[in-house]
Write a protein that holds these residues in place. Structure first.
Motif, PDB file in Angstrom:
ATOM      1  N   ALA A  30       0.672  -1.403   0.042  1.00  0.00           N
ATOM      2  CA  ALA A  30       0.030   0.077  -0.128  1.00  0.00           C
ATOM      3  C   ALA A  30       0.921   1.298   0.111  1.00  0.00           C
ATOM      4  CB  ALA A  30      -0.773  -0.102   1.302  1.00  0.00           C
ATOM      5  N   ASN A  31       2.179   1.298   0.872  1.00  0.00           N
ATOM      6  CA  ASN A  31       2.956   2.447   0.799  1.00  0.00           C
ATOM      7  C   ASN A  31       3.184   2.601  -0.549  1.00  0.00           C
ATOM      8  OD1 ASN A  31       2.674   2.914   3.420  1.00  0.00           O
ATOM      9  ND2 ASN A  31       4.493   1.701   4.023  1.00  0.00           N
ATOM     10  N   VAL A  32       3.956   1.547  -1.380  1.00  0.00           N
ATOM     11  CA  VAL A  32       4.269   1.900  -2.808  1.00  0.00           C
ATOM     12  C   VAL A  32       3.207   2.482  -3.808  1.00  0.00           C
ATOM     13  CG1 VAL A  32       5.260   0.532  -4.754  1.00  0.00           C
ATOM     14  CG2 VAL A  32       6.175   0.042  -2.509  1.00  0.00           C
ATOM     15  N   LEU A  33       1.946   1.946  -3.567  1.00  0.00           N
ATOM     16  CA  LEU A  33       0.982   2.232  -4.376  1.00  0.00           C
ATOM     17  C   LEU A  33       0.359   3.889  -4.088  1.00  0.00           C
ATOM     18  CD1 LEU A  33      -1.295   1.802  -6.395  1.00  0.00           C
ATOM     19  CD2 LEU A  33      -2.752   0.644  -4.810  1.00  0.00           C
ATOM     20  N   GLY A  34       0.441   3.963  -2.744  1.00  0.00           N
ATOM     21  CA  GLY A  34       0.238   5.375  -2.248  1.00  0.00           C
ATOM     22  C   GLY A  34       1.330   6.423  -2.761  1.00  0.00           C
ATOM     23  N   SER A  35       2.518   5.894  -2.931  1.00  0.00           N
ATOM     24  CA  SER A  35       3.494   6.902  -3.335  1.00  0.00           C
ATOM     25  C   SER A  35       3.312   7.248  -4.706  1.00  0.00           C
ATOM     26  CB  SER A  35       5.103   6.035  -2.891  1.00  0.00           C
ATOM     27  OG  SER A  35       5.151   6.292  -1.857  1.00  0.00           O
ATOM     28  N   ILE A  36       3.059   6.088  -5.423  1.00  0.00           N
ATOM     29  CA  ILE A  36       2.855   6.258  -6.975  1.00  0.00           C
ATOM     30  C   ILE A  36       1.687   7.218  -7.232  1.00  0.00           C
ATOM     31  CG2 ILE A  36       2.174   5.002  -8.990  1.00  0.00           C
ATOM     32  CD1 ILE A  36       3.583   2.736  -7.802  1.00  0.00           C
TER      33      ILE A  36
ATOM     34  N   TYR B  68       7.721  12.928  -2.654  1.00  0.00           N
ATOM     35  CA  TYR B  68       6.850  11.800  -2.959  1.00  0.00           C
ATOM     36  C   TYR B  68       7.704  10.797  -3.874  1.00  0.00           C
ATOM     37  CZ  TYR B  68       2.489  13.780  -1.232  1.00  0.00           C
ATOM     38  OH  TYR B  68       1.466  14.391  -0.291  1.00  0.00           O
ATOM     39  N   THR B  69       8.603  11.278  -4.679  1.00  0.00           N
ATOM     40  CA  THR B  69       9.085  10.636  -5.247  1.00  0.00           C
ATOM     41  C   THR B  69      10.507   9.728  -4.581  1.00  0.00           C
ATOM     42  OG1 THR B  69       9.136  11.943  -7.469  1.00  0.00           O
ATOM     43  CG2 THR B  69      10.945  10.379  -7.461  1.00  0.00           C
ATOM     44  N   THR B  70      11.031  10.515  -3.663  1.00  0.00           N
ATOM     45  CA  THR B  70      11.702   9.778  -2.739  1.00  0.00           C
ATOM     46  C   THR B  70      11.323   8.689  -2.022  1.00  0.00           C
ATOM     47  OG1 THR B  70      13.139  11.907  -2.689  1.00  0.00           O
ATOM     48  CG2 THR B  70      13.451  10.309  -0.873  1.00  0.00           C
ATOM     49  N   SER B  71      10.014   8.983  -1.680  1.00  0.00           N
ATOM     50  CA  SER B  71       9.181   8.145  -0.632  1.00  0.00           C
ATOM     51  C   SER B  71       8.969   6.733  -1.675  1.00  0.00           C
ATOM     52  CB  SER B  71       7.786   8.693  -0.148  1.00  0.00           C
ATOM     53  OG  SER B  71       8.093   9.821   0.765  1.00  0.00           O
TER      54      SER B  71
ATOM     55  N   ILE C 159      10.921   5.630  -3.642  1.00  0.00           N
ATOM     56  CA  ILE C 159      12.024   4.739  -3.880  1.00  0.00           C
ATOM     57  C   ILE C 159      12.290   3.929  -2.824  1.00  0.00           C
ATOM     58  CG2 ILE C 159      14.606   5.006  -4.075  1.00  0.00           C
ATOM     59  CD1 ILE C 159      14.193   7.565  -6.035  1.00  0.00           C
ATOM     60  N   MET C 160      12.382   4.541  -1.614  1.00  0.00           N
ATOM     61  CA  MET C 160      12.555   4.025  -0.450  1.00  0.00           C
ATOM     62  C   MET C 160      11.444   2.941   0.230  1.00  0.00           C
ATOM     63  SD  MET C 160      15.298   5.507   0.296  1.00  0.00           S
ATOM     64  CE  MET C 160      15.803   4.439   1.782  1.00  0.00           C
ATOM     65  N   ASN C 161      10.281   3.261  -0.187  1.00  0.00           N
ATOM     66  CA  ASN C 161       9.328   2.228   0.137  1.00  0.00           C
ATOM     67  C   ASN C 161       9.239   1.270  -0.934  1.00  0.00           C
ATOM     68  OD1 ASN C 161       7.656   3.519   2.057  1.00  0.00           O
ATOM     69  ND2 ASN C 161       6.566   4.737   0.795  1.00  0.00           N
ATOM     70  N   SER C 162       9.733   1.198  -2.166  1.00  0.00           N
ATOM     71  CA  SER C 162      10.054   0.402  -3.257  1.00  0.00           C
ATOM     72  C   SER C 162      11.119  -0.563  -2.701  1.00  0.00           C
ATOM     73  CB  SER C 162      10.254   0.662  -4.481  1.00  0.00           C
ATOM     74  OG  SER C 162       9.254   1.455  -5.182  1.00  0.00           O
ATOM     75  N   ILE C 163      12.481  -0.350  -2.062  1.00  0.00           N
ATOM     76  CA  ILE C 163      13.291  -0.910  -1.115  1.00  0.00           C
ATOM     77  C   ILE C 163      12.765  -1.823  -0.147  1.00  0.00           C
ATOM     78  CG2 ILE C 163      15.460  -0.904  -0.191  1.00  0.00           C
ATOM     79  CD1 ILE C 163      16.202   1.919  -1.444  1.00  0.00           C
ATOM     80  N   LEU C 164      12.005  -1.189   0.469  1.00  0.00           N
ATOM     81  CA  LEU C 164      11.297  -2.204   1.567  1.00  0.00           C
ATOM     82  C   LEU C 164      10.679  -3.197   1.129  1.00  0.00           C
ATOM     83  CD1 LEU C 164      10.340   0.696   4.295  1.00  0.00           C
ATOM     84  CD2 LEU C 164      12.147  -1.307   4.325  1.00  0.00           C
ATOM     85  N   LEU C 165       9.830  -2.895   0.137  1.00  0.00           N
ATOM     86  CA  LEU C 165       8.940  -3.948  -0.608  1.00  0.00           C
ATOM     87  C   LEU C 165       9.883  -5.100  -1.383  1.00  0.00           C
ATOM     88  CD1 LEU C 165       6.085  -5.302  -1.320  1.00  0.00           C
ATOM     89  CD2 LEU C 165       6.103  -3.629  -3.401  1.00  0.00           C
ATOM     90  N   GLY C 166      10.768  -4.415  -1.944  1.00  0.00           N
ATOM     91  CA  GLY C 166      12.009  -5.524  -2.405  1.00  0.00           C
ATOM     92  C   GLY C 166      12.530  -6.184  -1.341  1.00  0.00           C
ATOM     93  N   GLN C 167      12.623  -6.014  -0.304  1.00  0.00           N
ATOM     94  CA  GLN C 167      13.266  -6.704   0.723  1.00  0.00           C
ATOM     95  C   GLN C 167      12.228  -7.993   1.218  1.00  0.00           C
ATOM     96  OE1 GLN C 167      14.460  -3.551   3.753  1.00  0.00           O
ATOM     97  NE2 GLN C 167      16.519  -4.726   3.854  1.00  0.00           N
ATOM     98  N   SER C 168      11.062  -7.600   0.971  1.00  0.00           N
ATOM     99  CA  SER C 168       9.968  -8.445   1.604  1.00  0.00           C
ATOM    100  C   SER C 168       9.854  -9.377   0.622  1.00  0.00           C
ATOM    101  CB  SER C 168       8.460  -7.602   1.565  1.00  0.00           C
ATOM    102  OG  SER C 168       7.496  -8.556   1.657  1.00  0.00           O
TER     103      SER C 168
END
Length: 286
Positions: free
Chosen positions: A216-222, A252-255, A257-266
């Protein structure tokens, strides 16, 4: 007196039995084309984001409230209080910045709602860490009055910090300071996620985080990158000042990127975990 909301007017017309619904919808479609599809879509996505954000962190809160106390302590130890605190402060600054600049609530409301949910997660995480160290009694086994006193004493520091921060940024801090902090939100947003990313890497798992929240964080950032860029483009076409919009797009672009890294770890650690479980099962069969 403020003019009536066009959406409510449209709904009233559609409910009116004496009105031709086809004509009303054609009029509405003409208005949408006049305003621009991009702006209408951005407005709808903004409203959706604010609405969904009112409960999107609930899965993470549930992880701290269900199953056994040992499970709750494990989740609490896996969360980074540093990341949560900085992220919550960022949300507060973002809300103050938008509010001071008269930006409609629909464009930033999720930051307020997510900040409130973050505050609940921080308090629960702090509580279960204190429980793990036997620094606070199990409030579920205490009478209500004693439980409230125990929680107040044990969580006094984070509660005071939260209350003081809200008062400072909403009542005391000048607009110039808030604008400066909003710009700094970009590097701070990066910094806020690093402790949690490091914790995930050390544990080689993100089971303490809610997968629903991460996605949801990634989708919200997009969505927010799109809506803020739409606002920027609209103002740029009218030759208006777009400094605030540029700041928001960058943030928002920065967010994202960082949220995508966390999702990638998951995703990566989940695959690694499944691989280890398969190997363990094979060894047991042998």
């Amino acid at each position: 007196m403020a003019p009536p909301n066009p959406l409510w007017l449209l709904l009233d017309l559609l409910k009116d039995p004496d009105t031709n619904n086809k004509i009303v919808l054609q009029m509405a479609w003409s208005q949408v084309k006049a305003i621009g599809y991009g702006k209408v879509l951005a407005a709808l996505l903004s409203a959706l984001t604010v609405g969904v954000s009112s409960f999107i962190r609930i899965p993470q809160i549930r992880k701290l409230l269900i199953k056994t106390e040992a499970d709750r302590v494990r989740v609490a130890k896996g969360l980074s209080l540093q990341s949560l605190t900085i992220d919550t402060l960022n949300s507060l600054v973002h809300v103050s910045f938008n509010s001071h600049n008269g930006i409609p609530f629909i464009n930033y409301g999720e930051s307020l709602l997510l900040g409130i949910q973050n505050a609940i997660i921080i308090l629960l995480t702090k509580y279960y860490r204190l429980r793990a160290n036997d620094e606070i009694d199990n409030v579920s086994k205490l009478p209500l009055s004693e439980a409230i006193k125990e929680l107040t004493d044990g969580l006094a520091q984070p509660l005071l910090i939260m209350a003081g921060s809200v008062i400072f940024f909403t009542k005391i801090a000048p607009s110039s300071l808030i604008s400066a902090l909003e710009i700094l939100n970009i590097p701070i947003s990066i910094i806020s996620k690093i402790p949690q990313i490091k914790t995930n890497h050390r544990l080689q798992t993100v089971s303490h985080l809610s997968d629903v929240v991460l996605r949801a964080n990634v989708l919200g950032s997009i969505i927010r990158v799109y809506t803020s860029y739409t606002d920027y483009s609209s103002k740029a076409k009218r030759n208006k000042n777009t400094v605030d919009e540029k700041i928001l797009v960058a943030g928002y672009t920065t967010s994202l990127i960082m949220n995508s890294i966390l999702l990638g770890q998951s995703i990566v650690y989940d695959k690694l975990g499944r691989g280890r479980r398969v190997k363990d099962d094979e060894v047991k069969k042998e």
